[in-house]
Write a protein that holds these residues in place. Structure first.
Motif, mmCIF file in Angstrom:
data_model
loop_
_atom_site.group_PDB
_atom_site.id
_atom_site.type_symbol
_atom_site.label_atom_id
_atom_site.label_comp_id
_atom_site.label_asym_id
_atom_site.label_seq_id
_atom_site.Cartn_x
_atom_site.Cartn_y
_atom_site.Cartn_z
ATOM 1 N N TYR A 146 -8.452 7.217 3.450
ATOM 2 C CA TYR A 146 -7.108 6.628 3.396
ATOM 3 C C TYR A 146 -6.113 7.609 4.007
ATOM 4 O O TYR A 146 -6.400 8.806 4.123
ATOM 5 C CB TYR A 146 -6.702 6.324 1.951
ATOM 6 N N GLN A 147 -4.952 7.059 4.364
ATOM 7 C CA GLN A 147 -3.836 7.922 4.775
ATOM 8 C C GLN A 147 -2.617 7.578 3.913
ATOM 9 O O GLN A 147 -2.330 8.261 2.949
ATOM 10 C CB GLN A 147 -3.563 7.767 6.269
ATOM 11 N N CYS A 148 -1.947 6.459 4.219
ATOM 12 C CA CYS A 148 -0.791 6.109 3.376
ATOM 13 C C CYS A 148 -1.236 5.600 2.012
ATOM 14 O O CYS A 148 -0.496 5.691 1.039
ATOM 15 C CB CYS A 148 0.087 5.070 4.065
ATOM 16 N N GLY A 149 -2.418 5.026 1.938
ATOM 17 C CA GLY A 149 -2.969 4.575 0.659
ATOM 18 C C GLY A 149 -2.613 3.151 0.263
ATOM 19 O O GLY A 149 -3.075 2.672 -0.765
ATOM 20 N N TYR A 150 -1.808 2.467 1.075
ATOM 21 C CA TYR A 150 -1.375 1.130 0.644
ATOM 22 C C TYR A 150 -2.537 0.139 0.565
ATOM 23 O O TYR A 150 -2.615 -0.661 -0.364
ATOM 24 C CB TYR A 150 -0.293 0.587 1.588
ATOM 25 N N CYS A 151 -3.448 0.232 1.519
ATOM 26 C CA CYS A 151 -4.570 -0.709 1.528
ATOM 27 C C CYS A 151 -5.690 -0.276 0.599
ATOM 28 O O CYS A 151 -6.635 -1.021 0.360
ATOM 29 C CB CYS A 151 -5.131 -0.838 2.942
ATOM 30 N N THR A 152 -5.606 0.974 0.101
ATOM 31 C CA THR A 152 -6.756 1.617 -0.539
ATOM 32 C C THR A 152 -7.264 0.926 -1.811
ATOM 33 O O THR A 152 -8.486 0.768 -1.956
ATOM 34 C CB THR A 152 -6.442 3.114 -0.803
ATOM 35 N N CYS A 198 -6.669 -1.905 7.533
ATOM 36 C CA CYS A 198 -6.049 -0.602 7.276
ATOM 37 C C CYS A 198 -5.181 -0.259 8.473
ATOM 38 O O CYS A 198 -5.693 0.028 9.554
ATOM 39 C CB CYS A 198 -7.115 0.477 7.075
ATOM 40 N N ARG A 199 -3.894 -0.312 8.247
ATOM 41 C CA ARG A 199 -2.992 -0.039 9.366
ATOM 42 C C ARG A 199 -3.101 1.417 9.810
ATOM 43 O O ARG A 199 -2.813 1.757 10.953
ATOM 44 C CB ARG A 199 -1.559 -0.374 8.949
ATOM 45 N N CYS A 200 -3.496 2.288 8.905
ATOM 46 C CA CYS A 200 -3.654 3.703 9.269
ATOM 47 C C CYS A 200 -4.959 3.951 10.018
ATOM 48 O O CYS A 200 -5.182 5.062 10.503
ATOM 49 C CB CYS A 200 -3.608 4.579 8.023
HETATM 50 S S1 FES Z 1 -4.482 3.979 4.406
HETATM 51 FE FE1 FES Z 1 -2.607 3.247 5.215
HETATM 52 S S2 FES Z 1 -3.009 1.151 5.534
HETATM 53 FE FE2 FES Z 1 -4.904 1.947 4.981
#
Ligand code: FES
Ligand code: FES
Length: 218
Positions: A146-152, A198-200
């Motif tokens: 993950y990066q931003c974690g929103y989809c996690t 996952c946008r990231c």
């Molecule tokens: S970790 Fe950012 S959208 Fe998946």
């Protein structure tokens, strides 16, 4: 060449006639407008009566009274304050709202809460805790899934359910055979996770995390 008297008279007559027609048309339109009944704004539809629904969420029985239009996602987030499950698109296109119902993953934004009377629901909060992570959560941390974690949260719920699907022999679109037991290959996992966006772009790391858990469970 000068116009003949007949033609001149005729042209004046036409012009006069046109002007008169315009006046009559305007008068008629004005009268029609005055006579037209006022357009009534449609009355808002009455709100549906709340319905009782009982859900077992993360092992705890929850009794709610909900507007029957409430999605399972909104019931979890707005009524039970389980905000780990995320709302991305609210249209079944991103997978951020993935939870497990009776062990099977669904997009909770596409399902009404009242359809799940008596169902057992697992959200990300029910998989593990910060002190005691679920193995898939720990693998995501280890592999930077993950990066931003929103989809996690949706990714992790989906990943857990995907490995269970493979274990139960449920075929996917890339399974070579519909009858042979599928294997937890990279392509199988990527295909099955394709509804979780996952946008990231952490897809490769997510696949690595899943491969580690699949290997452990093989
Ligand atoms: S970790 Fe950012 S959208 Fe998946
Ligand atoms: S929020 Fe449900 S699929 Fe996007």
């Amino acid at each position: 060449m000068p116009n003949s008297p007949e033609i001149s008279i005729s042209r004046r007559g036409v012009l006069a006639g046109s002007a008169a027609s315009a006046v009559i048309a305007a008068t008629t339109a004005g009268a029609a407008q005055r006579a037209a009944p006022a357009t009534l704004a449609p009355l808002p539809a009455p709100a549906p009566q709340p319905m009782p629904v009982s859900l077992t969420v993360n092992g705890k029985v929850q009794r709610l009274s909900l507007d029957p239009r409430t999605t399972l996602l909104d019931a979890l987030r707005e009524h039970l304050h389980l905000t780990g499950t995320k709302k991305g698109c609210d249209h079944g296109q991103c997978g951020a709202c993935t939870v497990m119902v009776e062990g099977v993953r669904i997009n909770s934004c596409l399902s009404l809460a009242v359809m799940h009377e008596g169902d057992t629901i697992t959200t990300i909060e029910g998989l593990g805790t910060p002190d005691k992570l679920h193995p898939m959560q720990a693998a995501f941390v280890k592999h930077d899934g993950y990066q931003c974690g929103y989809c996690t949260p949706g990714q992790i719920c989906s990943a857990v359910a995907v490995l269970d699907e493979i274990k139960r022999g449920v075929p996917s679109h890339v399974s070579v055979s519909l009858t042979d037991h599928p294997q937890a290959t990279n392509i199988e996992m990527r295909e099955r996770m394709s509804g979780n966006i996952c946008r990231c772009g952490a897809y490769s790391n997510i696949a690595e995390a899943m491969a580690e858990i699949a290997g452990e469970n093989a």
